[in-house]
Design an enzyme around this catalytic site. Structure first.
Site, mmCIF file in Angstrom:
data_model
loop_
_atom_site.group_PDB
_atom_site.id
_atom_site.type_symbol
_atom_site.label_atom_id
_atom_site.label_comp_id
_atom_site.label_asym_id
_atom_site.label_seq_id
_atom_site.Cartn_x
_atom_site.Cartn_y
_atom_site.Cartn_z
ATOM 1 N N ASP A 1 -3.435 -44.833 -2.873
ATOM 2 C CA ASP A 1 -4.602 -44.236 -2.216
ATOM 3 C C ASP A 1 -5.577 -45.367 -1.941
ATOM 4 O O ASP A 1 -6.304 -45.817 -2.836
ATOM 5 C CB ASP A 1 -5.234 -43.162 -3.098
ATOM 6 C CG ASP A 1 -6.311 -42.375 -2.346
ATOM 7 O OD1 ASP A 1 -6.779 -42.860 -1.296
ATOM 8 O OD2 ASP A 1 -6.690 -41.283 -2.809
ATOM 9 N N GLU B 1 -7.862 -45.180 0.446
ATOM 10 C CA GLU B 1 -8.867 -44.410 1.153
ATOM 11 C C GLU B 1 -8.421 -44.102 2.574
ATOM 12 O O GLU B 1 -7.861 -44.932 3.271
ATOM 13 C CB GLU B 1 -10.240 -45.075 1.165
ATOM 14 C CG GLU B 1 -11.381 -44.169 1.614
ATOM 15 C CD GLU B 1 -11.445 -42.826 0.854
ATOM 16 O OE1 GLU B 1 -10.655 -41.919 1.196
ATOM 17 O OE2 GLU B 1 -12.262 -42.693 -0.074
ATOM 18 N N ASN B 2 -8.629 -42.843 2.934
ATOM 19 C CA ASN B 2 -8.211 -42.313 4.235
ATOM 20 C C ASN B 2 -6.709 -42.431 4.452
ATOM 21 O O ASN B 2 -6.248 -42.689 5.573
ATOM 22 C CB ASN B 2 -8.984 -42.982 5.374
ATOM 23 C CG ASN B 2 -10.472 -42.698 5.294
ATOM 24 O OD1 ASN B 2 -10.869 -41.577 5.010
ATOM 25 N ND2 ASN B 2 -11.289 -43.713 5.508
ATOM 26 N N GLY C 1 -11.322 -40.354 -4.165
ATOM 27 C CA GLY C 1 -12.555 -41.123 -4.253
ATOM 28 C C GLY C 1 -13.799 -40.341 -3.912
ATOM 29 O O GLY C 1 -14.897 -40.638 -4.405
ATOM 30 N N ASP C 2 -13.669 -39.334 -3.053
ATOM 31 C CA ASP C 2 -14.811 -38.485 -2.691
ATOM 32 C C ASP C 2 -14.815 -37.189 -3.493
ATOM 33 O O ASP C 2 -15.425 -36.208 -3.095
ATOM 34 C CB ASP C 2 -14.815 -38.199 -1.194
ATOM 35 C CG ASP C 2 -13.550 -37.483 -0.719
ATOM 36 O OD1 ASP C 2 -12.639 -37.244 -1.554
ATOM 37 O OD2 ASP C 2 -13.457 -37.169 0.481
ATOM 38 N N PHE D 1 3.185 -8.346 -16.106
ATOM 39 C CA PHE D 1 4.165 -7.960 -17.132
ATOM 40 C C PHE D 1 5.479 -8.743 -17.075
ATOM 41 O O PHE D 1 6.321 -8.577 -17.950
ATOM 42 C CB PHE D 1 4.453 -6.454 -17.097
ATOM 43 C CG PHE D 1 3.232 -5.603 -17.258
ATOM 44 C CD1 PHE D 1 2.377 -5.782 -18.342
ATOM 45 C CD2 PHE D 1 2.930 -4.620 -16.335
ATOM 46 C CE1 PHE D 1 1.242 -5.001 -18.502
ATOM 47 C CE2 PHE D 1 1.794 -3.831 -16.483
ATOM 48 C CZ PHE D 1 0.944 -4.017 -17.571
ATOM 49 N N ASP E 1 -2.315 -14.448 -22.109
ATOM 50 C CA ASP E 1 -1.007 -14.125 -21.526
ATOM 51 C C ASP E 1 0.119 -14.949 -22.138
ATOM 52 O O ASP E 1 1.289 -14.542 -22.085
ATOM 53 C CB ASP E 1 -1.023 -14.358 -20.016
ATOM 54 C CG ASP E 1 -1.876 -13.351 -19.261
ATOM 55 O OD1 ASP E 1 -2.300 -12.354 -19.872
ATOM 56 O OD2 ASP E 1 -2.121 -13.576 -18.056
ATOM 57 N N HIS F 1 14.295 -8.470 -22.481
ATOM 58 C CA HIS F 1 15.133 -8.800 -21.332
ATOM 59 C C HIS F 1 15.595 -7.501 -20.679
ATOM 60 O O HIS F 1 15.925 -6.513 -21.356
ATOM 61 C CB HIS F 1 16.328 -9.676 -21.733
ATOM 62 C CG HIS F 1 17.306 -9.024 -22.669
ATOM 63 N ND1 HIS F 1 18.385 -8.280 -22.239
ATOM 64 C CD2 HIS F 1 17.364 -9.008 -24.021
ATOM 65 C CE1 HIS F 1 19.069 -7.845 -23.275
ATOM 66 N NE2 HIS F 1 18.471 -8.267 -24.378
ATOM 67 N N ASP G 1 16.740 -4.757 -27.086
ATOM 68 C CA ASP G 1 16.322 -5.714 -26.048
ATOM 69 C C ASP G 1 15.081 -6.518 -26.445
ATOM 70 O O ASP G 1 14.854 -7.608 -25.907
ATOM 71 C CB ASP G 1 16.026 -4.983 -24.738
ATOM 72 C CG ASP G 1 17.273 -4.390 -24.088
ATOM 73 O OD1 ASP G 1 18.388 -4.698 -24.550
ATOM 74 O OD2 ASP G 1 17.114 -3.617 -23.114
#
Length: 530
Positions: free
Chosen positions: A248, A250-251, A328-329, A450, A466, A494, A519
């Protein structure tokens, strides 16, 4: 044949040394030159001195570290200070996390104790060099609002046989230092590397580590000189699916002087859990990109040639700030993982780079935890179904989804790895457990609508809940059942080869009462991955 960088590194030091430093610089240069000549003609070399860490190696080659950052370990053999700072949510108190011993590994137990019963973020990453180029949470920039700190417990990992943490960046996270000392500016030469992950990446801008603007804005071509790692192809064509090590500047994310890849064999690193990414730039007319598997082998050079041909890059105009996790920005839409990284004054020799890679490999990133087959935190396990139809099936991830499939001793290493999980203290409750992917560090089993998926931990309260499951005696009387932390009447189940959190009867097909108790009962077994 001597590399251009080796010649440049040696003779530029000889040419620019002041009289007072002439003897030291000359000896360092001659040492570096001898190393390169020895490699060239095949002269055997002695092994690296015991305890030589990356910044010791670079200093011996005459290109000292001016910045050295890691959450996992010391990068100087003599370093015995703090690695990083955490802040806990409960009272905003902070704590510095240090080392178990000088030149050693992080004392992660200090973090675990300090953050127990609450959550912590990483607020500072200390520079281990004498320059004190410490990184703090990045402020607003030209392309992004102020960032937030990364969750301190998002990336548990084994390094050198020790349980430590890496830095896991999600969108909106980043670190920076705009007032540095010793970092290259205005066309000065520098090198840098980071150890990152090939499995926690995306195609958004910009997961960078390196030299950036001092005002958090895009100030023009050549004002950055940073390693970029991700799947964003800025200049077409790119080959393969990435992720790629790019510059990188820049640009643009550059794979060559033309921007686009000129190397058809550079298809990216693939899904390596740990990657060494390396950039070096003489600041005038030459830069190079390398990568390696941080768990084994050497480095591959994907580009070594001229600076970008577009105006502004030759010479470079670096400003000397250090950025981690954003552009950078403060373009902060990227994700990535960071374990360690350094920046040097001057261009390291290829021999020094190779020695550093050898040291990284010797650390054993992602090695065995040393514990298997139980629900104790840090234990590696596999989870086997107990239903009569499926006693050879195990929970594994496949295309990010959790499924059950047959795993045997003749299964591929990939399949065995996909079916291996590391038990972690529950992300939402330490009395429960979470399951981290063995081969996707920082990714956990979590339910969404779920259904179970493998996803990177983003630090949110929802994700923590979760991804947390509470063990209980198997509902069938065999093995163990795992209740969802935030839906305690639902258990890991399962159904049609997918994995859900399911209730015993309900409106969803996967809530069917038929064989439910079997299961949702699992055998906690020895891990399939070694």
């Amino acid at each position: 044949m001597l590399s251009e960088f080796s010649v440049f590194s040696v003779f530029s030091r000889l040419r620019t040394a002041t009289f007072s430093r002439f003897r030291t610089a000359t000896l360092a240069a001659l040492s570096a030159l001898f190393t390169v000549l020895a490699l060239t003609v095949g002269v055997p070399q002695s092994a690296e001195a015991a305890g030589s860490l990356p910044c010791d190696i670079y200093a011996a080659a005459g290109t000292p570290c001016v910045a050295a950052h890691s959450l996992a370990r010391a990068l100087f053999s003599s370093y015995n200070g703090s690695l990083y700072q955490v802040q806990r949510a409960s009272d905003s108190a902070t704590k510095d996390i240090g080392l178990l011993a000088a030149g050693g590994y992080a004392n992660a137990a200090t973090q675990d104790s300090f953050c127990s019963g609450t959550t912590c973020i990483i607020t500072k990453i200390y520079d281990q060099s004498s320059r004190h180029n410490d990184l703090t949470v990045e402020g607003a920039g030209g392309a992004g609002a102020a960032d937030v700190g990364a969750p301190a417990d998002a990336l548990p990992v084994t390094v050198g046989g020790h349980q430590v943490y890496g830095l896991e960046i999600s969108a909106g996270m980043g670190y920076r230092d705009n007032s540095t000392s010793g970092v290259a500016v205005n066309g000065q030469a520098e090198g840098m590397y980071m150890v990152t992950s090939g499995t926690h990446v995306n195609g958004r801008c910009c997961f960078d580590y390196g030299n950036a603007e001092t005002n958090n804005k895009d100030t023009g071509n050549g004002h950055m000189d940073a390693i970029n790692f991700g799947t964003e192809c800025w200049f077409s064509p790119c080959y393969g699916g990435g992720p790629w090590v790019q510059a990188d500047l820049e640009n643009g994310l550059f794979q060559s002087d033309a921007g686009y890849s000129k190397n058809t064999s550079n298809t990216g690193t693939g899904a390596m859990p740990f990657v060494t990414a390396l950039l070096k730039n003489n600041g005038q007319d030459h830069f190079a990109l390398k990568y390696g598997n941080a768990q084994s082998g050497g480095l591959t050079t994907t580009y070594s040639g001229g600076e970008p041909t577009t105006s502004g890059y030759s010479p470079m105009h670096q400003e000397g700030a250090i950025v981690l996790g954003t552009g950078g920005d403060n373009s902060n839409g990227s994700i990535g993982s960071f374990f360690e990284g350094v920046m040097t004054s001057g261009i390291p020799t290829d021999a020094a780079d190779n020695s550093v890679q050898s040291n990284i490999v010797s650390v054993g990133y992602g090695g065995s935890t040393g514990s298997t087959g139980s629900l104790t935190a840090g234990s590696e396990i596999s989870l086997r179904a107990t239903t009569a139809c499926c006693t050879g099936d195990y929970i594994r991830h496949q295309n990010d989804s959790a499924v059950v499939s047959a795993i045997t001793s003749s299964s591929s290493a990939l399949d065995k790895g996909d079916a291996t999980w590391i038990v972690r203290r529950g992300l939402a409750s330490s009395s429960c457990v979470s399951f981290e992917s063995r081969n996707y560090p920082g990714d956990f089993l979590r339910h969404y609508n779920f259904q179970l998926y493998r996803q990177p931990m983003d630090g949110s309260a929802v994700f923590r809940s979760d991804a947390t499951f509470c063990p209980t005696t198997g509902k069938s009387g065999t093995g163990t059942s795992f209740a969802s932390y935030n839906y305690p009447t639902r258990f890991l189940r399962h159904y049609n080869f997918n994995v859900y959190v399911a209730s015993d009867g309900g409106s969803n097909a996967f809530d069917s009462a038929t064989s439910w108790t079997d299961d949702v009962s699992w055998v906690v077994s020895q891990p399939w991955a070694p």
